[in-house]
Design an enzyme around this catalytic site. Structure first.
Site, mmCIF file in Angstrom:
data_model
loop_
_atom_site.group_PDB
_atom_site.id
_atom_site.type_symbol
_atom_site.label_atom_id
_atom_site.label_comp_id
_atom_site.label_asym_id
_atom_site.label_seq_id
_atom_site.Cartn_x
_atom_site.Cartn_y
_atom_site.Cartn_z
ATOM 1 N N ARG A 164 -3.825 -1.536 -1.944
ATOM 2 C CA ARG A 164 -4.216 -2.908 -2.298
ATOM 3 C C ARG A 164 -4.922 -3.624 -1.154
ATOM 4 O O ARG A 164 -5.450 -4.709 -1.344
ATOM 5 C CB ARG A 164 -2.992 -3.696 -2.734
ATOM 6 N N CYS A 165 -4.937 -3.019 0.014
ATOM 7 C CA CYS A 165 -5.541 -3.629 1.204
ATOM 8 C C CYS A 165 -6.977 -3.129 1.384
ATOM 9 O O CYS A 165 -7.216 -1.925 1.481
ATOM 10 C CB CYS A 165 -4.703 -3.276 2.428
ATOM 11 N N ARG A 166 -7.910 -4.060 1.445
ATOM 12 C CA ARG A 166 -9.318 -3.689 1.587
ATOM 13 C C ARG A 166 -9.568 -2.910 2.868
ATOM 14 O O ARG A 166 -10.272 -1.895 2.877
ATOM 15 C CB ARG A 166 -10.199 -4.942 1.554
#
Length: 113
Positions: free
Chosen positions: A9-11
């Site tokens: 979920r972390c870019r």
């Protein structure tokens, strides 16, 4: 073999993983939020990073601000907090050949390859 402590979920984590894939590295993806590392694993990562435990903490997370900010904590206490709250672990972490790096910015992972 490269290991990445990854949060899909972390870019920044996704970007670091893409860089590793572009480099044709054999990658082991460790989704640390799904399977939180224990205190021993966190301690090993901290040693490989060559940092103090507090430097691995994401201090802008609500969990940190509401429960721990401003408190004097021992290294062992910080490691315990990280093992109980893996969301607080800085990401992504890339490990190769007994060396580790926090991939912020993501391009930083190239320095470990």
């Amino acid at each position: 073999m490269v290991t990445i402590y990854h949060n899909p979920r972390c870019r920044k984590s996704r970007e670091a993983l893409a860089i590793l894939e572009d480099q044709k590295e054999e990658i082991s993806i460790f989704k640390y939020l799904d399977t939180p590392p224990d205190k021993k694993e966190i301690t090993e990562v901290i040693k490989l990073l060559g940092i103090n435990p507090i430097e691995l903490v994401r201090k802008n997370e609500t969990i940190w601000k509401e429960n721990y900010k401003g408190k004097t904590l021992s290294d062992d206490e910080v490691i315990t907090i990280l093992s109980e709250n893996p969301k607080l672990i800085e990401r992504p972490i890339v490990i190769k050949n007994n060396k580790a790096i926090v991939g912020r910015p993501p391009e930083k992972v190239l320095t470990i390859l």
